[in-house]
Design an enzyme around this catalytic site. Sequence first.
Site, short mmCIF file in Angstrom:
data_model
loop_
_atom_site.label_atom_id
_atom_site.label_comp_id
_atom_site.label_asym_id
_atom_site.label_seq_id
_atom_site.Cartn_x
_atom_site.Cartn_y
_atom_site.Cartn_z
N HIS A 12 12.26 5.03 -3.16
CA HIS A 12 12.83 4.23 -2.06
C HIS A 12 12.41 4.76 -0.70
O HIS A 12 12.21 4.00 0.23
CB HIS A 12 14.35 4.20 -2.18
CG HIS A 12 14.82 3.09 -3.03
ND1 HIS A 12 15.47 3.27 -4.22
CD2 HIS A 12 14.68 1.75 -2.89
CE1 HIS A 12 15.72 2.11 -4.75
NE2 HIS A 12 15.25 1.16 -3.98
N GLU A 52 -5.20 -7.82 -15.40
CA GLU A 52 -4.77 -6.41 -15.44
C GLU A 52 -5.13 -5.74 -16.75
O GLU A 52 -5.00 -4.52 -16.87
CB GLU A 52 -3.25 -6.33 -15.27
CG GLU A 52 -2.77 -6.74 -13.91
CD GLU A 52 -1.28 -6.86 -13.84
OE1 GLU A 52 -0.65 -6.10 -13.11
OE2 GLU A 52 -0.72 -7.74 -14.54
N ASP A 106 -3.27 -1.62 -12.51
CA ASP A 106 -3.15 -1.64 -13.97
C ASP A 106 -4.51 -1.77 -14.65
O ASP A 106 -4.76 -1.14 -15.67
CB ASP A 106 -2.23 -2.79 -14.42
CG ASP A 106 -0.77 -2.37 -14.34
OD1 ASP A 106 -0.46 -1.23 -14.74
OD2 ASP A 106 0.05 -3.16 -13.86
N CYS A 164 -5.20 -7.99 -5.72
CA CYS A 164 -3.97 -7.53 -5.06
C CYS A 164 -3.63 -6.10 -5.44
O CYS A 164 -2.58 -5.60 -5.05
CB CYS A 164 -2.81 -8.47 -5.36
SG CYS A 164 -2.44 -8.59 -7.11
C1 PEP Z 1 -1.70 -4.01 -10.12
O1 PEP Z 1 -1.46 -3.68 -11.29
O2 PEP Z 1 -2.78 -3.76 -9.53
C2 PEP Z 1 -0.67 -4.72 -9.33
C3 PEP Z 1 -0.93 -5.20 -8.14
O3 PEP Z 1 0.56 -4.81 -9.89
P1 PEP Z 1 1.65 -3.63 -9.83
O4 PEP Z 1 1.12 -2.54 -8.98
O5 PEP Z 1 2.90 -4.25 -9.30
O6 PEP Z 1 1.74 -3.26 -11.29
MG MG Z 2 0.28 -4.45 -12.29
#
Ligand code: PEP
Ligand code: MG
Length: 562
Positions: free
Chosen positions: A189, A424, A448, A495
Amino acid sequence: MSEPLPGVGVTPLSGLGTARWYRPDERPDPESVEAAAPETERERFADAQAQAREEIETERENTAERVGEEEAAVFDAHLQFLDDPQITDGVDEAIEDGAAAEAGVARAYGSAIEQFEGMEGMMAERADDMRDIRDRLLRILSGGERMDLETLPEGTVLLAERLTPSDTAQLDPERVAGFATATGGRTSHAAIFARSLGIPAVVGVGEDLLAIDEGADVAIDATNDAVIVDPDEETRERVTTSRDIEVRSEPVETADGVEIEVAANLGTTAELDGAVDQGADGIGLYRTEFLFLDREQPPDEDEQFESYVDALEAFPDGRVVVRTLDIGGDKPIPYLDAEAEENPFLGNRGIRRSLDEDSDLFESQLRALLRTAAEGDGRLSVMFPLVSTTEELDAALDAVDAAAESLDEEGIEYERPELGVMIETPAAVMMADELASRLDFFSIGTNDLSQYVMAASRENDAVAHLHDPLHPAVLRAIHRSVEAAHDNDAWIGMCGEMAGDPSVTKLLVGLGLDELSMSAVTIPEVKAGITETDTESAEELAERALGASTKLEVRETITDSQ
Ligand code: PEP
Ligand code: MG
């Protein structure tokens, strides 16, 4: 100047200031406090609880105002933990056995903290919330004053073994030049609040941090994951000038006129203003898990609808990509049944849960999203996390149809949003053609994807050298996904954290990404990088990088092309 102390930079910001230690734990050992009669100790505990409640309620209000309503929800969880009978009964029992209220609190909260620490990822971080309440109660019981974190002298670099959520929420970005903690990770957090507040922060520095003297000159170089004591002139200049960069509120093009969308990743709607301020074209990843964390019940359809509409309304000319609930792995949710798993990252997470035990939640989320798509001027897109098979995708698409049908039957207004999946898993890469043929878009989650392609946990420091998207194996997986998307007339974004790394912007343009989504603070740098990039030379760079056989070669190729 000292050797930089490595840690985890949680914001790509830097700051320079004077060290000030925050040591809220320096109190008498709770076990050494002499106990009065049980009745008196019970009263002392009840009084401390009442004062703690008052303090938490005030902090909740302040946080809602300064950080945001959703972040403030963490204090609701604190209020619940404060009165949790499982814990307070433990305090009463200890008092009954002759302990002082201090020892009762330390023991009862101590065992709750141990339980949370035994869990994985974000759940383990709930232990921080428990510590927060324990320490607050112990401070009140010992009659101690709190350091006023809201009014720290300007230019303070706050150092602490750990910062609790309520500590961090009190920090004023106008006064605090940054903070560093010995413990903590990217999803704690403290880290999440630091990002929302735009405070330079490095966490997880370890024991070396404890040796920094009060009053020392300290640079928080979060961009380079380091804390530097007595920085030299060059470092001072770098950490104080690195953010002098133009914010571009309009969409940007490469030097030869190819538009690339640059969007923000969002944990909570409190971050919307920051995303707009940094010039985001839209939202490329709305991680809806945060709406479901730190509470006892999931948000209902209407509450979700309101949050999603807020995001859409913030970008009337842009696109908002909402990811359906991605829990499990490092993000378990306390009130949802989850069997402890040997290997949660390879277990029941993401879309797997949504299609099975969490199907009711999935249905209400899809209904809220379809209703949102009919609102405002912005475009809504919905994507599913951790898809590995076409069957999963088909089942998710059926769930969208079912949600549309139920809204239809009830006469509730809705629209079908654009639909996509996150790339992913290696399976999704191998099946990218089939997946893309059923969809409007992909978004590559390199956090991921790197861990699954390289078989290297994103949470294990010992294999961090493998968990890196610049390994040619990961780059080739990205390339293959881009080709599959474009062959099937789908757009493709990224992302994962890689998208927000300005040193690879040219490479990503060359790989053919149509959109890049990142923490809002890195948007100006990435937008600037895009405008300086020529796609032909970016494609040549990508071709060379794809032909490399080691990560080192990839890095050298990138450096050579700059
Ligand atoms: C990722 O896996 O790159 C992603 C953006 O999702 P998170 O980090 O929320 O698993
Ligand atoms: Mg992810």
